[in-house]
Motif scaffolding. Structure first.
Motif, mmCIF file in Angstrom:
data_model
loop_
_atom_site.group_PDB
_atom_site.id
_atom_site.type_symbol
_atom_site.label_atom_id
_atom_site.label_comp_id
_atom_site.label_asym_id
_atom_site.label_seq_id
_atom_site.Cartn_x
_atom_site.Cartn_y
_atom_site.Cartn_z
ATOM 1 N N LYS A 1 -4.790 2.349 -0.184
ATOM 2 C CA LYS A 1 -4.261 3.673 0.171
ATOM 3 C C LYS A 1 -3.653 3.639 1.566
ATOM 4 O O LYS A 1 -2.571 4.189 1.794
ATOM 5 C CB LYS A 1 -5.360 4.724 0.096
ATOM 6 C CG LYS A 1 -4.858 6.147 0.345
ATOM 7 C CD LYS A 1 -5.967 7.171 0.235
ATOM 8 C CE LYS A 1 -5.415 8.588 0.336
ATOM 9 N NZ LYS A 1 -4.607 8.817 1.555
ATOM 10 N N SER A 2 -4.317 2.960 2.496
ATOM 11 C CA SER A 2 -3.758 2.832 3.847
ATOM 12 C C SER A 2 -2.464 2.030 3.837
ATOM 13 O O SER A 2 -1.542 2.313 4.600
ATOM 14 C CB SER A 2 -4.772 2.165 4.797
ATOM 15 O OG SER A 2 -5.819 3.046 5.107
ATOM 16 N N TRP A 3 -2.400 1.023 2.972
ATOM 17 C CA TRP A 3 -1.163 0.219 2.891
ATOM 18 C C TRP A 3 0.026 1.118 2.548
ATOM 19 O O TRP A 3 1.098 0.996 3.132
ATOM 20 C CB TRP A 3 -1.283 -0.877 1.844
ATOM 21 C CG TRP A 3 -2.405 -1.836 2.040
ATOM 22 C CD1 TRP A 3 -3.233 -1.946 3.137
ATOM 23 C CD2 TRP A 3 -2.855 -2.822 1.103
ATOM 24 N NE1 TRP A 3 -4.158 -2.939 2.938
ATOM 25 C CE2 TRP A 3 -3.945 -3.494 1.699
ATOM 26 C CE3 TRP A 3 -2.435 -3.189 -0.169
ATOM 27 C CZ2 TRP A 3 -4.629 -4.528 1.056
ATOM 28 C CZ3 TRP A 3 -3.104 -4.217 -0.821
ATOM 29 C CH2 TRP A 3 -4.191 -4.878 -0.206
ATOM 30 N N VAL A 4 -0.186 2.027 1.594
ATOM 31 C CA VAL A 4 0.899 2.922 1.195
ATOM 32 C C VAL A 4 1.139 3.971 2.271
ATOM 33 O O VAL A 4 2.286 4.258 2.633
ATOM 34 C CB VAL A 4 0.594 3.582 -0.158
ATOM 35 C CG1 VAL A 4 1.687 4.581 -0.536
ATOM 36 C CG2 VAL A 4 0.467 2.525 -1.249
ATOM 37 N N ASP A 5 0.072 4.545 2.819
ATOM 38 C CA ASP A 5 0.216 5.560 3.871
ATOM 39 C C ASP A 5 1.010 5.025 5.057
ATOM 40 O O ASP A 5 1.816 5.734 5.663
ATOM 41 C CB ASP A 5 -1.159 6.036 4.348
ATOM 42 C CG ASP A 5 -1.876 6.914 3.338
ATOM 43 O OD1 ASP A 5 -1.199 7.409 2.395
ATOM 44 O OD2 ASP A 5 -3.099 7.097 3.473
ATOM 45 N N LYS A 6 0.787 3.758 5.393
ATOM 46 C CA LYS A 6 1.452 3.147 6.548
ATOM 47 C C LYS A 6 2.774 2.471 6.182
ATOM 48 O O LYS A 6 3.404 1.832 7.022
ATOM 49 C CB LYS A 6 0.513 2.129 7.201
ATOM 50 C CG LYS A 6 -0.747 2.760 7.779
ATOM 51 C CD LYS A 6 -1.709 1.705 8.332
ATOM 52 C CE LYS A 6 -2.952 2.376 8.909
ATOM 53 N NZ LYS A 6 -3.905 1.379 9.464
ATOM 54 N N LYS A 7 3.176 2.603 4.919
ATOM 55 C CA LYS A 7 4.436 2.038 4.420
ATOM 56 C C LYS A 7 4.508 0.525 4.646
ATOM 57 O O LYS A 7 5.523 -0.011 5.068
ATOM 58 C CB LYS A 7 5.630 2.749 5.058
ATOM 59 C CG LYS A 7 5.679 4.236 4.711
ATOM 60 C CD LYS A 7 6.930 4.907 5.231
ATOM 61 C CE LYS A 7 6.956 6.381 4.801
ATOM 62 N NZ LYS A 7 8.168 7.075 5.273
ATOM 63 N N LEU A 8 3.415 -0.144 4.308
ATOM 64 C CA LEU A 8 3.331 -1.598 4.452
ATOM 65 C C LEU A 8 3.696 -2.321 3.159
ATOM 66 O O LEU A 8 3.792 -3.554 3.154
ATOM 67 C CB LEU A 8 1.907 -2.003 4.863
ATOM 68 C CG LEU A 8 1.353 -1.330 6.118
ATOM 69 C CD1 LEU A 8 -0.053 -1.851 6.407
ATOM 70 C CD2 LEU A 8 2.273 -1.553 7.303
ATOM 71 N N VAL A 9 3.854 -1.586 2.075
ATOM 72 C CA VAL A 9 4.221 -2.202 0.796
ATOM 73 C C VAL A 9 5.421 -1.456 0.220
ATOM 74 O O VAL A 9 5.594 -0.261 0.439
ATOM 75 C CB VAL A 9 3.056 -2.173 -0.218
ATOM 76 C CG1 VAL A 9 1.891 -3.017 0.272
ATOM 77 C CG2 VAL A 9 2.597 -0.753 -0.488
ATOM 78 N N ASP A 10 6.252 -2.196 -0.505
ATOM 79 C CA ASP A 10 7.405 -1.601 -1.177
ATOM 80 C C ASP A 10 7.101 -1.288 -2.630
ATOM 81 O O ASP A 10 7.676 -0.358 -3.199
ATOM 82 C CB ASP A 10 8.604 -2.557 -1.104
ATOM 83 C CG ASP A 10 8.997 -2.872 0.320
ATOM 84 O OD1 ASP A 10 9.399 -1.938 1.037
ATOM 85 O OD2 ASP A 10 8.888 -4.042 0.730
ATOM 86 N N MET A 11 6.230 -2.094 -3.223
ATOM 87 C CA MET A 11 5.874 -1.931 -4.625
ATOM 88 C C MET A 11 4.369 -2.119 -4.762
ATOM 89 O O MET A 11 3.817 -3.091 -4.244
ATOM 90 C CB MET A 11 6.605 -2.955 -5.491
ATOM 91 C CG MET A 11 8.119 -2.921 -5.365
ATOM 92 S SD MET A 11 8.889 -4.413 -6.049
ATOM 93 C CE MET A 11 8.536 -4.184 -7.776
ATOM 94 N N LEU A 12 3.721 -1.208 -5.453
ATOM 95 C CA LEU A 12 2.275 -1.283 -5.655
ATOM 96 C C LEU A 12 1.986 -1.306 -7.147
ATOM 97 O O LEU A 12 2.436 -0.429 -7.891
ATOM 98 C CB LEU A 12 1.579 -0.081 -5.009
ATOM 99 C CG LEU A 12 0.053 -0.188 -4.896
ATOM 100 C CD1 LEU A 12 -0.325 -1.153 -3.767
ATOM 101 C CD2 LEU A 12 -0.568 1.185 -4.629
#
Length: 389
Positions: free
Chosen positions: A285-296
Motif C-alpha cells: 500500500k505504501s508503494w502505491v501511495d508513494k508512487k514507487l510502482v507503475d504496475m501492481l
C-alpha cells in the motif's frame, strides 16, 4: 557501493555483445503501449507469467517462437518471462559471472533465452517485462545453495540464529545493503542491456517476518531505535521498521530504473495486502501511495469466486483510491502442478468480468502452461470471450 564498478564494466561488455549478436533484429520496445504512471490511462494488461518450472517455453528458440505467436493469437499483450530463479539467470549475466562464476543457468548454456524471447515477442507485438522470480531468495531446499555457499554473510537469520527458511525457501538478508545492491545490479543489468518495457519483482522482494535477527540488522536497530529487537517477530514497531527498509529498496529500484529510461515500468506482484505486510514485510500500500510502482499485480490466487471477490472489494474499498486502482492488474491462478489444480473456464470468466465491473482493466495469469491444458481450453475461452479483438 561495492558493485558499481564491476557492474558498469559488465554493462559495457554485455551491451557490446548483444549489439553484435542481434544486429539487424527489430529490438524496438513500445513503452507507450503500457501505462507509464499511475495517472495515465490503463489500456488493460493482458499478461501471462512464463516460468521455467513446469514449463518448457524457454528450453528452445523454437518453443519460444511458438509460444509468443500462440499468446498473441489468443489476445495477450504482455509477457513476464522468468530471468532469475534458483540462484541463476536466464540470460548471460556479467554480474553473476564476476560474483559467482555462473554466467547463466546451465540449462541455457550457449544461448540467451531472454534475447530470443524479446525478438519473437516483438515480432508479434507483445511487450516484455522480465520477471525476477526469486528476488531475495537464495535457494529452495538446498541450505542456501551456491549463493550462500560463496557469501555466507548474506544469509538471513531467524531469532535462533538459524538460516531463515520458510516454506522450504532459504533467504538472503533482504535488509543487508550489500545484498540489496546485488539484486538491484541484476535488475538494472537487464534494464540497461535489453529493449524491455520494464522489470518485475514479486512476493520475494520481501523478507519473512521471522527474519532480521542477523548481527548487522540487530546492530542497526539498536543504533537507530535504542533498543533490542523483540523476540516476537511481528511486534508492530519492529515489523514496520523492517518493512520500511524493503520499501526503501523498492524506492531506489524505481528511481534508478527511471534514470535509465523514464518509460521503463516497475512492475511488482506482491502477496495480498495486509497479509503480505505481516508475513513478508511487503508494505505494498505504501508503494502505491508513494508512487514507487507503475504496475501492481497482487497475487489474488483464490480458487473460488467469493474469496477472489473479497480480495478485490477490500483492495478497492479499503486500500487504494480510484486513481490508484488504474495501476492494478491482479494475478489470477490458472494452474498449480503441485496440487493438481486447474481453474475451470467458468471461474476464469467470472473473475475477469468482476475485474471489469470494479474498474480493473487487466490481469496477469499464472501461468502459461495452464493455457495449453486440455487442448488449449482456457486460451480458447479467452480468445472467444474477454480477449477477443
Amino acid at each position: 557501493m561495492p558493485f558499481f564498478t564491476p557492474f558498469q564494466s559488465a554493462i559495457r561488455h554485455l551491451a557490446s555483445e548483444l549489439k553484435q549478436r542481434f544486429a539487424g533484429e527489430n529490438f524496438a520496445p513500445n513503452p507507450a503501449a503500457l501505462p507509464s504512471s499511475l495517472a495515465s490511462e490503463n489500456p488493460g494488461i493482458r499478461g501471462v507469467w512464463i516460468p521455467s518450472t513446469d514449463c518448457q517455453v524457454l528450453t528452445s528458440k523454437q518453443r519460444i517462437a511458438e509460444a509468443m505467436k500462440f499468446l498473441a493469437d489468443t489476445g495477450f499483450n504482455t509477457v513476464f518471462p522468468v530471468v532469475w530463479n534458483r540462484g541463476f539467470t536466464a540470460y548471460p549475466s556479467q554480474i553473476m559471472r564476476e560474483k559467482f562464476g555462473a554466467k547463466i543457468d546451465a540449462r541455457y548454456q550457449g544461448r540467451d533465452p531472454l534475447a530470443e524471447l524479446i525478438v519473437e515477442a516483438n515480432r508479434v507485438g507483445l511487450k516484455v517485462i522480465p520477471w525476477f522470480e526469486y528476488g531475495f531468495v537464495s535457494s529452495y531446499n538446498l541450505n542456501g545453495g551456491h549463493l550462500l555457499a560463496k557469501k555466507p554473510e548474506w544469509a538471513a537469520r531467524d531469532s535462533s540464529g538459524n538460516l531463515l527458511k520458510k516454506n522450504n525457501f532459504e533467504w538472503m538478508n533482504s535488509l543487508d545493503p550489500e545484498v540489496q545492491e546485488f539484486l538491484l545490479a541484476l535488475m538494472l543489468e537487464v534494464a540497461n542491456n535489453y529493449p524491455v518495457n520494464g522489470v518485475q519483482g514479486d512476493d520475494r522482494i520481501a523478507l519473512p517476518a521471522e527474519g532480521g535477527y542477523d548481527e548487522k540488522t540487530v546492530k542497526r536497530y539498536r543504533e537507530e531505535c535504542g533498543r533490542e529487537p523483540p523476540a516476537h517477530c511481528r511486534e508492530r514497531h519492529w515489523l514496520h521498521w523492517r518493512a520500511d527498509m524493503i520499501t526503501e529498496f523498492v524506492a531506489r529500484l524505481h528511481r534508478e530504473l527511471k534514470a535509465i529510461n523514464p518509460d521503463l515500468l516497475l512492475s511488482m506482484s506482491p502477496s495480498p495486502y495486509e497479509w503480505g505486510l505481516v508475513e513478508y514485510l511487503q508494505d505494498s500500500k505504501s508503494w502505491v501511495d508513494k508512487k514507487l510502482v507503475d504496475m501492481l499485480h497482487p497475487q489474488f490466487y483464490r480458487r473460488d469466486f467469493n474469496a477472489y471477490k473479497q480480495l478485490v472489494d477490500r483492495l478497492i474499498g479499503e486500500q487504494l483510491s480510484g486513481e490508484q486502482v488504474q495501476c492494478v492488474s491482479p494475478g489470477i491462478l490458472l494452474a498449480n502442478r503441485g496440487s493438481h489444480y486447474s481453474i475451470n473456464p467458468e471461474l476464469l470468466l467470472q473473475v475477469i468480468a468482476y475485474n471489469r465491473r470494479r474498474g480493473i482493466q487487466g490481469e496477469v495469469l499464472f501461468f502459461y502452461e495452464g493455457l495449453r491444458d486440455n487442448g488449449n481450453a482456457l486460451a480458447e475461452v479467452l480468445k472467444n470471450g474477454p480477449y477477443a479483438r
